[in-house]
Design a protein around this motif. Structure first.
Motif, short mmCIF file in Angstrom:
data_model
loop_
_atom_site.label_atom_id
_atom_site.label_comp_id
_atom_site.label_asym_id
_atom_site.label_seq_id
_atom_site.Cartn_x
_atom_site.Cartn_y
_atom_site.Cartn_z
N UNK A 26 3.63 -2.60 2.27
CA UNK A 26 2.81 -2.72 1.06
C UNK A 26 1.78 -1.60 0.98
N UNK A 27 1.15 -1.28 2.12
CA UNK A 27 0.14 -0.23 2.14
C UNK A 27 0.75 1.13 1.80
N UNK A 28 1.93 1.41 2.36
CA UNK A 28 2.54 2.72 2.20
C UNK A 28 3.19 2.90 0.83
N UNK A 29 3.85 1.87 0.31
CA UNK A 29 4.66 2.02 -0.90
C UNK A 29 4.03 1.43 -2.16
N UNK A 30 2.93 0.67 -2.02
CA UNK A 30 2.30 0.05 -3.19
C UNK A 30 0.85 0.46 -3.32
N UNK A 31 0.02 0.11 -2.33
CA UNK A 31 -1.42 0.33 -2.45
C UNK A 31 -1.79 1.80 -2.50
N UNK A 32 -1.26 2.61 -1.59
CA UNK A 32 -1.60 4.04 -1.59
C UNK A 32 -1.12 4.74 -2.86
N UNK A 33 0.12 4.48 -3.38
CA UNK A 33 0.50 5.09 -4.67
C UNK A 33 -0.39 4.66 -5.83
N UNK A 34 -0.85 3.39 -5.83
CA UNK A 34 -1.75 2.95 -6.89
C UNK A 34 -3.06 3.72 -6.85
N UNK A 35 -3.63 3.84 -5.64
CA UNK A 35 -4.89 4.58 -5.50
C UNK A 35 -4.71 6.05 -5.84
N UNK A 36 -3.56 6.64 -5.46
CA UNK A 36 -3.31 8.05 -5.78
C UNK A 36 -3.14 8.24 -7.28
N UNK A 37 -2.49 7.27 -7.96
CA UNK A 37 -2.35 7.39 -9.42
C UNK A 37 -3.71 7.29 -10.11
N UNK A 38 -4.61 6.49 -9.54
CA UNK A 38 -5.97 6.42 -10.10
C UNK A 38 -6.69 7.75 -9.94
N UNK A 39 -6.45 8.45 -8.84
CA UNK A 39 -7.02 9.79 -8.65
C UNK A 39 -6.41 10.79 -9.63
N UNK A 40 -5.10 10.65 -9.89
CA UNK A 40 -4.43 11.59 -10.80
C UNK A 40 -4.96 11.51 -12.22
N UNK A 41 -5.56 10.38 -12.58
CA UNK A 41 -6.13 10.22 -13.92
C UNK A 41 -7.14 11.32 -14.22
N UNK A 42 -7.83 11.80 -13.21
CA UNK A 42 -8.93 12.75 -13.40
C UNK A 42 -8.53 14.18 -13.06
N UNK A 43 -7.23 14.45 -12.90
CA UNK A 43 -6.80 15.80 -12.53
C UNK A 43 -5.65 16.23 -13.42
N UNK A 44 -5.37 17.51 -13.38
CA UNK A 44 -4.17 18.09 -13.99
C UNK A 44 -3.33 18.61 -12.84
N UNK A 45 -2.15 18.02 -12.65
CA UNK A 45 -1.35 18.35 -11.46
C UNK A 45 0.03 18.83 -11.85
N UNK A 46 0.32 20.08 -11.52
CA UNK A 46 1.68 20.59 -11.61
C UNK A 46 2.32 20.34 -10.25
#
Length: 299
Positions: A26-46
């Motif tokens: 759960x930590x590796x495949x769910x929680x960490x991707x959710x937190x990373x997607x929340x970080x991506x909200x504030x960035x422009x990533x190629x």
């Protein structure tokens, strides 16, 4: 050492060790991707450039949403899809459940046939319905022409009917689910209520409106919540049957997010739309939960 010899400690440690694999997944495949997607909200990533392609943009992704006509159109299509498909699926499912709950011939066979589409592969069903909807050689339009309709709908090929074609297919798939849940709810209604109403001279329609529907409000609430969440997340039928077209006439939020992320490589912008979609679903669900008691007391 004293702690290790403590029976309660060993019991608790064994419990934690048993849940560790599941928690790690759960930590590796769910929680960490959710937190990373929340970080991506504030960035422009190629993301093709790796982590070196990340650039902080603050709230620019949310500001871009207001200037994106496709986002507004996709949201409108989601609302249209929900407003038609959810009530239609619930009403048809309820009527079928009421019929199946009575003594009808081949009840188990009919119940299985109606529920089968919901258990089938969504991708395979979407491909089959794409063939059925073919405006020139599809069997649906061939049948319509055979009964005298010279100009049948273009279905997926027309911007005026593509969204409705997807809605029809989605309702056809989900009525089996709503029927089965309603059938389970009908088993909990006392037959004494129907017998007493028959003595008072109540018709079948009045029994449905004044006994069946009010007694099924908890079941209706469950179906409504699950169907609303699913309707806002609809993706596969649009991706397979119409690709959001023609002229974005069937574009929905989930497919728009997919295009922005994996075709135009705007991961930050796609993440912002994903969190907006999550916020919409969350708010709708909270409103439903808060109004549940008042809704049930109304009946």
């Amino acid at each position: 050492m004293k702690l290790w010899h403590n029976a309660k400690f060993r019991e608790q440690l064994a419990g934690y060790l048993f849940i560790l694999p599941n928690f790690a997944g759960y930590l590796l495949f769910v929680l960490l991707p959710i937190l990373f997607s929340l970080y991506l909200v504030f960035v422009d990533w190629e993301y093709l450039k790796g982590f070196a392609g990340i650039k902080w943009v603050g709230l620019d992704n949310f500001r871009a949403l207001a200037d994106d006509p496709k986002f507004t159109k996709s949201l409108q299509h989601n609302l249209l899809f929900t407003a038609i498909s959810v009530p239609a699926s619930m009403v048809i499912g309820l009527l079928l459940a009421v019929v199946m709950n009575k003594y009808v011939y081949f009840k188990n066979t009919l119940r299985t046939l109606i529920f089968l589409p919901y258990m089938s592969s969504l991708a395979a069903v979407s491909v089959i319905w794409s063939i059925l909807y073919n405006s020139t050689s599809g069997p649906i339009n061939a049948f319509l022409r055979s009964i005298g309709i010279a100009h049948p709908p273009g279905w997926l090929a027309s911007p005026h009917s593509s969204m409705y074609a997807i809605i029809i297919m989605s309702v056809w798939m989900t009525i089996g689910y709503t029927m089965v849940i309603y059938l389970a709810g009908l088993q909990g209604i006392s037959k004494d209520l129907y017998e007493a109403s028959e003595i008072d001279g109540a018709s079948k329609a009045r029994q449905l409106l004044q006994i069946t529907i009010p007694m099924l409000t908890p079941t209706t609430f469950l179906i409504l919540v699950t169907q609303l969440i699913w309707s806002f997340q609809v993706f596969a039928p649009v991706a397979i049957m119409s690709q959001g077209g023609p002229i974005d006439s069937s574009m929905v939020l989930s497919y728009h997010i997919y295009l922005q992320a994996f075709r135009f490589y705007k991961m930050g912008y796609a993440a912002a739309m994903s969190w907006v979609l999550f916020a919409i679903i969350f708010v709708v669900t909270i409103i439903q939960w808060q109004s549940q008691k008042r809704w049930q007391n109304h009946f």
